[in-house]
Design a protein around this motif. Sequence first.
Motif, PDB file in Angstrom:
ATOM      1  N   PHE A  84       0.855  -1.103  -0.026  1.00  0.00           N
ATOM      2  CA  PHE A  84       0.028  -0.231   0.067  1.00  0.00           C
ATOM      3  C   PHE A  84       0.698   1.051   0.101  1.00  0.00           C
ATOM      4  N   SER A  85       0.189   2.270  -0.446  1.00  0.00           N
ATOM      5  CA  SER A  85       1.076   3.663  -0.669  1.00  0.00           C
ATOM      6  C   SER A  85       1.075   4.427   0.839  1.00  0.00           C
ATOM      7  N   HIS A  86      -0.168   4.286   1.446  1.00  0.00           N
ATOM      8  CA  HIS A  86      -0.300   4.970   2.859  1.00  0.00           C
ATOM      9  C   HIS A  86      -1.643   4.383   3.321  1.00  0.00           C
ATOM     10  N   GLU A  87      -1.663   4.488   4.750  1.00  0.00           N
ATOM     11  CA  GLU A  87      -2.972   4.158   5.532  1.00  0.00           C
ATOM     12  C   GLU A  87      -3.791   5.323   5.766  1.00  0.00           C
ATOM     13  N   ILE A  88      -5.158   5.089   5.783  1.00  0.00           N
ATOM     14  CA  ILE A  88      -6.152   6.252   6.290  1.00  0.00           C
ATOM     15  C   ILE A  88      -6.836   5.575   7.146  1.00  0.00           C
ATOM     16  N   CYS A 101     -19.770  10.515   8.871  1.00  0.00           N
ATOM     17  CA  CYS A 101     -18.327  10.373   8.775  1.00  0.00           C
ATOM     18  C   CYS A 101     -17.526  11.342   9.015  1.00  0.00           C
ATOM     19  N   PHE A 102     -16.453  11.556   9.530  1.00  0.00           N
ATOM     20  CA  PHE A 102     -15.457  12.702   9.714  1.00  0.00           C
ATOM     21  C   PHE A 102     -14.718  12.485   8.341  1.00  0.00           C
ATOM     22  N   ASP A 103     -13.939  13.817   7.897  1.00  0.00           N
ATOM     23  CA  ASP A 103     -12.996  13.247   6.741  1.00  0.00           C
ATOM     24  C   ASP A 103     -11.874  12.475   7.127  1.00  0.00           C
ATOM     25  N   PRO A 104     -11.554  11.500   5.921  1.00  0.00           N
ATOM     26  CA  PRO A 104     -10.629  10.752   6.499  1.00  0.00           C
ATOM     27  C   PRO A 104      -9.206  11.182   6.582  1.00  0.00           C
ATOM     28  N   GLY A 105      -8.493  10.736   7.685  1.00  0.00           N
ATOM     29  CA  GLY A 105      -7.212  11.312   7.917  1.00  0.00           C
ATOM     30  C   GLY A 105      -6.276  10.338   7.472  1.00  0.00           C
ATOM     31  N   GLU A 106      -4.942  10.540   7.384  1.00  0.00           N
ATOM     32  CA  GLU A 106      -3.849   9.785   6.978  1.00  0.00           C
ATOM     33  C   GLU A 106      -2.849   9.541   7.988  1.00  0.00           C
ATOM     34  N   THR A 166       1.172   9.890  13.936  1.00  0.00           N
ATOM     35  CA  THR A 166       0.548  11.385  13.383  1.00  0.00           C
ATOM     36  C   THR A 166      -0.885  10.799  12.567  1.00  0.00           C
ATOM     37  N   THR A 167      -1.678  11.609  12.635  1.00  0.00           N
ATOM     38  CA  THR A 167      -2.692  11.494  11.581  1.00  0.00           C
ATOM     39  C   THR A 167      -2.949  12.841  11.242  1.00  0.00           C
ATOM     40  N   THR A 168      -2.886  13.205   9.833  1.00  0.00           N
ATOM     41  CA  THR A 168      -2.978  14.173   9.098  1.00  0.00           C
ATOM     42  C   THR A 168      -4.444  14.318   8.186  1.00  0.00           C
ATOM     43  N   VAL A 169      -5.029  15.574   8.476  1.00  0.00           N
ATOM     44  CA  VAL A 169      -6.355  15.764   7.671  1.00  0.00           C
ATOM     45  C   VAL A 169      -6.171  16.799   6.771  1.00  0.00           C
ATOM     46  N   PRO A 170      -6.456  17.016   5.703  1.00  0.00           N
ATOM     47  CA  PRO A 170      -7.058  15.808   4.862  1.00  0.00           C
ATOM     48  C   PRO A 170      -5.814  14.651   4.532  1.00  0.00           C
ATOM     49  N   ALA A 171      -6.308  13.728   4.133  1.00  0.00           N
ATOM     50  CA  ALA A 171      -5.483  12.464   3.604  1.00  0.00           C
ATOM     51  C   ALA A 171      -5.354  12.729   2.312  1.00  0.00           C
ATOM     52  N   ASN A 200      -7.943   6.489  18.249  1.00  0.00           N
ATOM     53  CA  ASN A 200      -6.759   7.401  18.194  1.00  0.00           C
ATOM     54  C   ASN A 200      -6.484   8.317  17.048  1.00  0.00           C
ATOM     55  N   SER A 201      -6.742   7.758  15.831  1.00  0.00           N
ATOM     56  CA  SER A 201      -6.759   8.620  14.623  1.00  0.00           C
ATOM     57  C   SER A 201      -8.100   9.301  14.194  1.00  0.00           C
ATOM     58  N   GLY A 202      -8.694   9.471  15.318  1.00  0.00           N
ATOM     59  CA  GLY A 202      -9.842  10.535  15.380  1.00  0.00           C
ATOM     60  C   GLY A 202      -9.556  11.629  16.318  1.00  0.00           C
ATOM     61  N   HIS A 203      -8.529  11.771  16.996  1.00  0.00           N
ATOM     62  CA  HIS A 203      -8.419  12.876  17.979  1.00  0.00           C
ATOM     63  C   HIS A 203      -8.270  14.440  17.190  1.00  0.00           C
ATOM     64  N   TRP A 204      -7.826  14.400  16.087  1.00  0.00           N
ATOM     65  CA  TRP A 204      -7.934  15.658  15.426  1.00  0.00           C
ATOM     66  C   TRP A 204      -9.226  15.997  15.432  1.00  0.00           C
ATOM     67  N   THR A 205     -10.287  15.454  15.561  1.00  0.00           N
ATOM     68  CA  THR A 205     -11.752  16.251  15.252  1.00  0.00           C
ATOM     69  C   THR A 205     -11.941  17.289  16.560  1.00  0.00           C
ATOM     70  N   GLN A 206     -11.033  16.900  17.732  1.00  0.00           N
ATOM     71  CA  GLN A 206     -11.227  18.045  18.717  1.00  0.00           C
ATOM     72  C   GLN A 206     -10.810  19.493  18.378  1.00  0.00           C
ATOM     73  N   GLN A 207      -9.962  19.633  17.308  1.00  0.00           N
ATOM     74  CA  GLN A 207      -9.684  20.851  17.031  1.00  0.00           C
ATOM     75  C   GLN A 207     -10.211  21.171  15.525  1.00  0.00           C
ATOM     76  N   GLY A 208     -10.646  20.034  14.766  1.00  0.00           N
ATOM     77  CA  GLY A 208     -11.052  20.238  13.250  1.00  0.00           C
ATOM     78  C   GLY A 208     -12.624  20.169  12.944  1.00  0.00           C
ATOM     79  N   CYS A 209     -13.506  20.191  13.961  1.00  0.00           N
ATOM     80  CA  CYS A 209     -14.797  19.935  14.050  1.00  0.00           C
ATOM     81  C   CYS A 209     -15.502  20.352  15.119  1.00  0.00           C
TER      82      CYS A 209
END
Lengths: 358, 358
Positions: free
Chosen positions: A187-191, A205-210, A220-225, A274-283
Amino acid sequence: MTDPLPTDSVIGILGGGQLGRMLSVAASRLGYRCHIFEPAANPPAAHVAETVTNAPYDDAAALADFAACVDVITYEFENIPTSALDLLESRRPIRPGREALRVSQDRLTEKTFLNDLGLQTAPFADIPDLASLREALDRIGTPAILKTRRFGYDGKGQVRIDADTDPAAALSELADAPAILEGFVSFSHEISVIAARGLSGDVACFDPGENVHRDGILRTTTVPARLSSAQRTDAILIASRILEAMDYVGVMGVELFVTPRGLVVNEIAPRVHNSGHWTQQGCTVDQFEQHIRAIAGWPLGDGRRHADVVMENLIGHDLDRLPDLARQPDTAIHLYGKAEARPGRKMGHINRVIRPTP
Amino acid sequence: MTDPLPTDSVIGILGGGQLGRMLSVAASRLGYRCHIFEPAANPPAAHVAETVTNAPYDDAAALADFAACVDVITYEFENIPTSALDLLESRRPIRPGREALRVSQDRLTEKTFLNDLGLQTAPFADIPDLASLREALDRIGTPAILKTRRFGYDGKGQVRIDADTDPAAALSELADAPAILEGFVSFSHEISVIAARGLSGDVACFDPGENVHRDGILRTTTVPARLSSAQRTDAILIASRILEAMDYVGVMGVELFVTPRGLVVNEIAPRVHNSGHWTQQGCTVDQFEQHIRAIAGWPLGDGRRHADVVMENLIGHDLDRLPDLARQPDTAIHLYGKAEARPGRKMGHINRVIRPTP
């Protein structure tokens, strides 16, 4: 739609780690109080919960008392012993329900379930014994990963098998636990998709993170993926199909590999992730509140993000960077209140807000 | 700069209402645990704090035990009895310090302090007796407001005096409490600045918000406030001057009237402030975390906002609107977990994110 749980109700949470901690805070925003059930002493969630029961999962009396004090039960981890679930389920609703736990507690059941839904997974084989391992290695090839079917996390309970690995030695490393062999996926990357389904069947659904992992732990999780528009749609359709098939209620984390042959499901977690923690500041409504909304019968929050975010886990002595991190603008700090910073231990995370999304 | 309070320290909070509740949640994000001291039963902050002492402010033993359990003490309201402060101050640091409380506990002291700094206030007079009231009314005119010098909030302890009001009757309504007469200020709108000063003297202000009151209770705060660039600068300079003059540590709310003759200070509050709740959705570090950062010796967070926000208080039966509010996008809900929705009681608030700020 049924009425939501009245505010001032009590939500029972199995597990008092950082996920339980952030769920309790989110529940408070909706007026609920939380009661944590956790075997370990001084759990992080205890600092922000009204009540804590400190007892093992085989303490039937403690479980019964816990159930009597709460209105609905949820959990921060999927490996809850079946006997505890049987006892609790007879007394209070457990959300997400047993089907989600049955599937996700066992890697073999999970992969079979996903394939039956028409979703791609890594190639895999049930490994009840050495003969089946040799047979599976012939079919799947090396490198491959031998994993216990149950109770694995953060890379534990796993052995890599290369061409020169002795299969018998690998199997004995897992101490004869029921196992599954998984082939590698190129695979090239995981989301990941953080998806939610409400009590009345609505899905958001929240936007997919990478995701970037190191040593088996999410870094790390980066949004957008990095995804094409078609891939993004696919990711959300896959997550939605899984939720529907389980008649799921709550938030689920769905990890996907991005491959030239399409998206391959790596793993599902029937809980906040864990990969959804970004939503605390993003949503406006983060994954923790989304989960509480779902299990309490509220309408789901809008999953759209209003900012691009990079979430970074603070692991072990990453905490030494706090004086610097505290000075950085657009950086939100979330610590878990764990006393001891052991290597590999998740101590907190930061969300860097990159720029407002137009 | 001194080292910040180690994570896993305990912050003592006097007062267990919604402000203490949101302070406790913010403290948890920085790894701290909170211990609430509150005379009333089942306070909102107890739902998200590790420990609660339920005792009156004249219980010296309870205060001493509380002090022994915490590393630093702060508060959510300014009307803490002096005897309690004396006892606590001898054992643990109290932040913001006594000077802030001395000034803000007494309307006469506060207005005098502000005038001495060269800042404008409403015209006022000390009212020890009826003769002084008659004299002050001759000078200040009507309409005017007679207020108790101490322990007033949300419009309580106040009597409006018009041309036909009997001064003696007005004074007796305040039950002979020491009083102050305040003249009216002709203003176009009210704003507030939520300002913070750290332990090492650094100052950070959030953008001024514009407040709308009804029946003496804050209804909405809108950010940005309607201000010229010069007015905005003035507002921040005024707030900073007050913080410096008090050698203040923590967050302060400074309410200002916008008038043709410049900004007039209405009131200061030595604590997090209802008109700063918008920062929860508008800034990476909100007023509650900013306060914890200040009193725990962290660098202050950046006060810049990343979104325009309208904060609206949910008062009494405004909670009936929850089913609608829960469906609105870009609307963050914050409930306080109060069991009974009495008229005039602040039950929660919402933050509507209007649009990302470029």
